[in-house]
Motif scaffolding. Structure first.
Motif, PDB file in Angstrom:
ATOM      1  N   THR A   1       0.831  -1.206   0.000  1.00  0.00           N
ATOM      2  CA  THR A   1       0.000   0.000   0.000  1.00  0.00           C
ATOM      3  C   THR A   1       0.866   1.255   0.000  1.00  0.00           C
ATOM      4  O   THR A   1       2.088   1.183  -0.056  1.00  0.00           O
ATOM      5  N   CYS A   2       0.201   2.409   0.063  1.00  0.00           N
ATOM      6  CA  CYS A   2       0.884   3.702  -0.016  1.00  0.00           C
ATOM      7  C   CYS A   2       1.527   4.060   1.333  1.00  0.00           C
ATOM      8  O   CYS A   2       1.062   3.652   2.387  1.00  0.00           O
ATOM      9  N   SER A   3       2.587   4.867   1.260  1.00  0.00           N
ATOM     10  CA  SER A   3       3.261   5.316   2.487  1.00  0.00           C
ATOM     11  C   SER A   3       2.445   6.355   3.244  1.00  0.00           C
ATOM     12  O   SER A   3       2.777   6.684   4.389  1.00  0.00           O
ATOM     13  N   ASP A   4       1.410   6.882   2.624  1.00  0.00           N
ATOM     14  CA  ASP A   4       0.553   7.912   3.219  1.00  0.00           C
ATOM     15  C   ASP A   4       0.259   7.612   4.694  1.00  0.00           C
ATOM     16  O   ASP A   4      -0.197   6.515   5.039  1.00  0.00           O
ATOM     17  N   SER A   5       0.496   8.623   5.535  1.00  0.00           N
ATOM     18  CA  SER A   5       0.357   8.414   6.993  1.00  0.00           C
ATOM     19  C   SER A   5      -1.083   8.129   7.412  1.00  0.00           C
ATOM     20  O   SER A   5      -1.342   7.677   8.519  1.00  0.00           O
TER      21      SER A   5
ATOM     22  N   ALA B   1       5.207   5.186  -1.665  1.00  0.00           N
ATOM     23  CA  ALA B   1       4.284   6.231  -2.146  1.00  0.00           C
ATOM     24  C   ALA B   1       3.660   5.803  -3.469  1.00  0.00           C
ATOM     25  O   ALA B   1       4.363   5.377  -4.391  1.00  0.00           O
ATOM     26  N   GLY B   2       2.353   5.838  -3.525  1.00  0.00           N
ATOM     27  CA  GLY B   2       1.634   5.443  -4.740  1.00  0.00           C
ATOM     28  C   GLY B   2       1.477   3.938  -4.889  1.00  0.00           C
ATOM     29  O   GLY B   2       1.024   3.467  -5.920  1.00  0.00           O
ATOM     30  N   ASN B   3       1.847   3.194  -3.862  1.00  0.00           N
ATOM     31  CA  ASN B   3       1.813   1.718  -3.847  1.00  0.00           C
ATOM     32  C   ASN B   3       2.247   1.080  -5.166  1.00  0.00           C
ATOM     33  O   ASN B   3       1.607   0.164  -5.674  1.00  0.00           O
TER      34      ASN B   3
ATOM     35  N   GLY C   1      -4.825   0.588  -2.858  1.00  0.00           N
ATOM     36  CA  GLY C   1      -4.699   2.013  -3.154  1.00  0.00           C
ATOM     37  C   GLY C   1      -5.575   2.777  -2.172  1.00  0.00           C
ATOM     38  O   GLY C   1      -6.213   2.179  -1.310  1.00  0.00           O
ATOM     39  N   HIS C   2      -5.617   4.094  -2.284  1.00  0.00           N
ATOM     40  CA  HIS C   2      -6.495   4.845  -1.372  1.00  0.00           C
ATOM     41  C   HIS C   2      -6.973   6.144  -1.999  1.00  0.00           C
ATOM     42  O   HIS C   2      -6.332   6.693  -2.903  1.00  0.00           O
ATOM     43  N   SER C   3      -8.096   6.633  -1.493  1.00  0.00           N
ATOM     44  CA  SER C   3      -8.678   7.868  -2.017  1.00  0.00           C
ATOM     45  C   SER C   3      -7.752   9.047  -1.700  1.00  0.00           C
ATOM     46  O   SER C   3      -6.973   9.012  -0.755  1.00  0.00           O
ATOM     47  N   LYS C   4      -7.840  10.074  -2.503  1.00  0.00           N
ATOM     48  CA  LYS C   4      -7.057  11.305  -2.330  1.00  0.00           C
ATOM     49  C   LYS C   4      -5.541  11.052  -2.260  1.00  0.00           C
ATOM     50  O   LYS C   4      -4.819  11.729  -1.517  1.00  0.00           O
ATOM     51  N   CYS C   5      -5.082  10.038  -3.015  1.00  0.00           N
ATOM     52  CA  CYS C   5      -3.647   9.703  -2.977  1.00  0.00           C
ATOM     53  C   CYS C   5      -2.813  10.865  -3.533  1.00  0.00           C
ATOM     54  O   CYS C   5      -3.011  11.302  -4.670  1.00  0.00           O
ATOM     55  N   GLY C   6      -1.886  11.351  -2.725  1.00  0.00           N
ATOM     56  CA  GLY C   6      -1.039  12.484  -3.117  1.00  0.00           C
ATOM     57  C   GLY C   6      -0.121  12.145  -4.271  1.00  0.00           C
ATOM     58  O   GLY C   6       0.131  12.988  -5.146  1.00  0.00           O
ATOM     59  N   ALA C   7       0.379  10.907  -4.304  1.00  0.00           N
ATOM     60  CA  ALA C   7       1.292  10.502  -5.374  1.00  0.00           C
ATOM     61  C   ALA C   7       0.564  10.485  -6.719  1.00  0.00           C
ATOM     62  O   ALA C   7       1.117  10.910  -7.738  1.00  0.00           O
TER      63      ALA C   7
HETATM   64 ZN   LIG Z   1      -1.072   7.684  -1.504  1.00  0.00          ZN
END
Ligand SMILES: [Zn+2]
Length: 229
Positions: free
Chosen positions: A70-74, A95-97, A123-129
């Protein structure tokens, strides 16, 4: 007639319990993750053993029941959103999985050496990557550029499909997850083998950072790797 009914009922019970038993380790692992996500959404978290005894027990070895990329998003910690404890899941976060050879090696280690029966690409919503990739201008540069390059095909496909800004982002997030799956299938030798042998199940999903829910994403049929000549 009554005896027949009883026999029929018995048959149904045996048949369905057999089905449940036969539903492989991968299915059970997925059920465990989704049950955990339901608890998390409901705010009804499982009591976890994070103490010394548990740590000591785990020094003998780990046997995670699932691999999660998954993404590194905290805001997307898989242990929390799937409500799992120490030693439960083998996690790769980028980041960005997306996957590169090192991430793939980690997935392979989890599947081949630790025998985890499930790979979840999340993945996840509002992904910054993904957002950054949609907004990227010019040639991607540096190490962040490497991530952007990986997400670019999904961003381009989403832009082509069109829609509002939010819709394009949503499409890109889902397409990126599918591309990661294709990458895993094309660039790993062992993962497709384990999949075909029935030792590994691969699923994908998207975590909604607002509701906390994990929704499933249907995966495409992966194109097999071209044989090198
Ligand atoms: Zn993300």
């Amino acid at each position: 007639m009554k005896r027949f009914k009883i026999l029929w009922a018995l048959f149904v019970v045996v048949f369905f319990s057999g089905l449940v038993f036969a539903s492989g380790a991968g299915d059970q692992a997925l059920q465990k993750l989704m049950d955990g996500n339901k608890r998390y959404v409901a705010g009804n978290l499982m009591k976890k053993d994070l103490g010394e005894t548990k740590r000591k027990e785990l020094t003998k070895g780990q046997k995670p029941f699932a691999i999660v990329i998954t993404c590194s998003d905290s805001r997307v910690p898989p242990e929390l959103l799937f409500d799992q404890g120490l030693g439960d899941i083998f996690v790769i976060r980028v980041a960005g999985n997306v996957v590169d050879p090192i991430a793939l090696g980690s997935i392979e280690y989890g599947a081949e050496h630790l025998n985890a029966p499930l790979l979840f690409i999340l993945g996840h919503s509002k992904c910054g990557a993904v957002t950054a990739t949609l907004e990227a201008k010019g040639k991607p540069e540096g190490n962040i550029g490497e991530i952007v390059k990986k997400i670019m095909p999904a961003a381009e496909k989403a832009k082509k499909k069109g829609g509002t800004e939010d819709e394009i982002l949503e499409t890109a997030i889902k397409e990126n997850v599918k591309n990661v799956y294709n990458d895993v299938m094309r660039k790993s030798k062992i993962i497709p083998e384990l999949l075909h042998e029935g030792k590994l199940k691969i699923v994908a999903g998207e975590y909604d950072i607002t509701t906390g829910k994990v929704g499933m994403i249907e995966l495409p049929k992966a194109t097999p790797a071209k044989k090198a000549h």
